[in-house]
Design an enzyme around this catalytic site. Structure first.
Site, PDB file in Angstrom:
ATOM      1  N   ASP A   6       1.276   2.603   3.560  1.00  0.00           N
ATOM      2  CA  ASP A   6       0.417   3.774   3.374  1.00  0.00           C
ATOM      3  C   ASP A   6       1.237   5.051   3.471  1.00  0.00           C
ATOM      4  OD1 ASP A   6      -1.890   5.159   2.790  1.00  0.00           O
ATOM      5  OD2 ASP A   6      -2.605   5.217   4.861  1.00  0.00           O
TER       6      ASP A   6
ATOM      7  N   HIS B 218       1.573   5.379  -1.630  1.00  0.00           N
ATOM      8  CA  HIS B 218       1.234   6.575  -2.420  1.00  0.00           C
ATOM      9  C   HIS B 218       2.546   7.196  -2.910  1.00  0.00           C
ATOM     10  CE1 HIS B 218      -2.984   6.686  -0.930  1.00  0.00           C
ATOM     11  NE2 HIS B 218      -2.426   6.137   0.146  1.00  0.00           N
TER      12      HIS B 218
ATOM     13  N   HIS C 210     -10.552   1.126   1.474  1.00  0.00           N
ATOM     14  CA  HIS C 210     -10.393   2.069   2.581  1.00  0.00           C
ATOM     15  C   HIS C 210     -11.657   1.897   3.420  1.00  0.00           C
ATOM     16  CE1 HIS C 210      -8.874   5.944   4.422  1.00  0.00           C
ATOM     17  NE2 HIS C 210     -10.010   5.679   5.051  1.00  0.00           N
TER      18      HIS C 210
ATOM     19  N   HIS D 181       0.872  -1.201   0.000  1.00  0.00           N
ATOM     20  CA  HIS D 181       0.000   0.000   0.000  1.00  0.00           C
ATOM     21  C   HIS D 181       0.898   1.238   0.000  1.00  0.00           C
ATOM     22  CE1 HIS D 181      -3.860   2.096   1.473  1.00  0.00           C
ATOM     23  NE2 HIS D 181      -2.975   3.046   1.165  1.00  0.00           N
TER      24      HIS D 181
ATOM     25  N   LYS E  93      -9.288  -0.194  -6.159  1.00  0.00           N
ATOM     26  CA  LYS E  93      -9.358   0.437  -4.844  1.00  0.00           C
ATOM     27  C   LYS E  93     -10.708   1.118  -4.631  1.00  0.00           C
ATOM     28  CE  LYS E  93      -7.893   2.116  -0.886  1.00  0.00           C
ATOM     29  NZ  LYS E  93      -6.774   2.948  -0.509  1.00  0.00           N
TER      30      LYS E  93
ATOM     31  N   HIS F 131      -4.785  -0.631   5.819  1.00  0.00           N
ATOM     32  CA  HIS F 131      -4.370   0.123   7.014  1.00  0.00           C
ATOM     33  C   HIS F 131      -5.341  -0.022   8.185  1.00  0.00           C
ATOM     34  CE1 HIS F 131      -7.067   2.833   4.955  1.00  0.00           C
ATOM     35  NE2 HIS F 131      -6.152   3.283   4.124  1.00  0.00           N
TER      36      HIS F 131
HETATM   37  O1  DOR Z   1      -3.785   9.430   5.743  1.00  0.00           O
HETATM   38  C1  DOR Z   1      -4.070   9.095   4.597  1.00  0.00           C
HETATM   39  N1  DOR Z   1      -3.480   9.677   3.533  1.00  0.00           N
HETATM   40  N2  DOR Z   1      -5.015   8.164   4.414  1.00  0.00           N
HETATM   41  C2  DOR Z   1      -5.485   7.869   3.203  1.00  0.00           C
HETATM   42  O2  DOR Z   1      -6.353   7.044   3.107  1.00  0.00           O
HETATM   43  C3  DOR Z   1      -5.005   8.597   2.003  1.00  0.00           C
HETATM   44  C4  DOR Z   1      -3.681   9.139   2.222  1.00  0.00           C
HETATM   45  C5  DOR Z   1      -3.277  10.155   1.172  1.00  0.00           C
HETATM   46  O3  DOR Z   1      -3.456   9.869   0.003  1.00  0.00           O
HETATM   47  O4  DOR Z   1      -2.765  11.204   1.531  1.00  0.00           O
HETATM   48 ZN    ZN Z   2      -3.446   4.994   1.493  1.00  0.00          ZN
END
Ligand code: DOR
Ligand code: ZN
Length: 367
Positions: free
Chosen positions: A270, A38, A159, A36, A122, A197
């Site tokens: 995450d 970003h 999520h 997971h 997702k 998460h």
């Molecule tokens: O804290 C988070 N940030 N939770 C999420 O689900 C998305 C993520 C983000 O993309 O910044």
């Molecule tokens: Zn995430």
């Protein structure tokens, strides 16, 4: 007397540890994956990609860009941009995902699966977190998509929080499990689902009791901290993420699950970078940046729990097995050598404040 030995710390694993006076000083394990992640897009990719590829062989790439990745062509183009940002001498496979919208058609889904680059779809309930406005407004209305996912055997990544403003932010995960997830699983028993998460003891119990088609990722910040770390003695915006940090007993339940050797629980950072100015303001974004020290911090947590022998399977085997991918062949080496995390990393034209900024991390990559 000081002795140095090399031994397998668990016969079932590939992990080797150097010990001095019975303290592990070096850890050699199968290179892990991040289930997971970003990475964002554009000018920040050189930083985010570098941190992840130094540690992980593969990662599930979250699709919630400002303009979300909603079709195959966008996923292919995004994957290309990620690979262009790859530093030389690193092998890294970005496992792309599609962002589920009310407009996603079965035809597009089939095209995405046929492309071979999509590893999960997702589901963001609309309004639940960063860039989720295009998410799903009515879960029941996308049951036909779940049906197709089940038939095509594509994992659904969720999520798992409700976005109803009436529901307390600390209860949003629990309510989603109670009101939606049980029903989805009952209606689609063969659908593989990853609850992303997880943050509560209820989620841990839910996953344990569910079939083997249901698994969960656990982040480093939810293992390291509870809500006191974010709120006691002043608000620490860089610990604000969603789902939000919970009480200490939930943190303990997550730790117990992570080191339990139960293959339903595996690593997903995450890691979610935001520019410093968008975190340190009157309405700050959610997300912790952890990619710069992710496996080192998991090692710290597992070591403190006396469970270093469980790290490799959590980080390198269980997720791959769930996604039905081969284990990585490359190795990763960590040494016990404290280092100080920089105060910030460059983030395109801005900077991002990493977890543990200006503080020590006890494990270090040995490259
Ligand atoms: O804290 C988070 N940030 N939770 C999420 O689900 C998305 C993520 C983000 O993309 O910044
Ligand atoms: Zn995430």
């Amino acid at each position: 007397m000081t002795t140095s030995t090399i031994l397998s710390i668990d016969n079932s694993s590939n992990t080797y540890a150097n010990k001095i006076n019975n303290i592990v000083t070096k850890l050699t394990m199968t290179r892990p994956d991040d289930w997971h992640l970003h990475l964002r897009d554009g000018a920040v990719l050189p930083t985010t990609v570098r941190h992840s590829v130094q540690r992980f062989a593969r990662a599930i790439i979250m699709p919630n860009l400002k303009s979300p990745i909603v079709n195959t062509d966008q996923a292919q183009a995004y994957q290309k941009r990620i690979l262009q940002a790859l530093p030389t001498h690193y092998n890294f496979k970005p496992l792309m995902t599609l962002y589920l919208t009310d407009q996603l058609t079965t035809t597009e889904l089939q095209k995405a699966v046929a492309s071979g680059i999509i590893y999960a779809v997702k589901l963001y309930p609309s309004g639940v977190t960063t860039n989720s406005a295009s998410g799903i407004k009515s879960i029941e209305s996308i049951y036909p998509i779940f049906e197709t996912l089940q038939r095509l055997d594509v994992p659904l990544s969720i999520h798992a929080e409700v976005s109803d403003p009436q529901i307390d932010i600390f209860d949003r995960e629990k309510v989603f499990l109670e009101d939606y997830l049980g029903k989805i699983i009952k209606s689609f028993p063969e659908l593989r689902i990853i609850i992303e998460h997880i943050t509560t003891s209820q989620a841990v119990d839910f996953v344990k009791e569910a079939s083997t088609q249901v698994a969960a990722t656990i982040t480093i910040q939810h293992l390291l901290y509870n809500r006191n770390a974010m709120l006691l003695g002043g608000i620490r915006p860089h610990l604000y993420c969603l789902p939000i940090l919970k009480r200490a007993h939930h943190q303990q339940a997550l730790l117990t699950a992570a080191i339990s050797g139960n293959p339903k629980f595996f690593l997903g950072t995450d890691s979610a970078p935001h520019a410093q100015s968008t975190k340190e303001c009157s309405c700050g974004c959610a997300g912790c940046y952890t990619a710069h020290a992710a496996i080192e911090l998991y090692a710290e947590v597992f070591e403190q729990a006396g469970a270093l022998d469980k790290l490799e399977a959590f980080a390198a085997f269980y997720g791959a097995d769930f996604y039905r991918l081969p284990h990585n062949q490359e190795r990763l080496q960590l040494v016990k050598a404290a280092w100080t995390v920089p105060d910030a990393y460059s983030f395109g034209a801005n900077q991002v404040i990493p977890l543990r900024a200006g503080e020590k991390v006890t494990w270090k990559l040995d490259c």
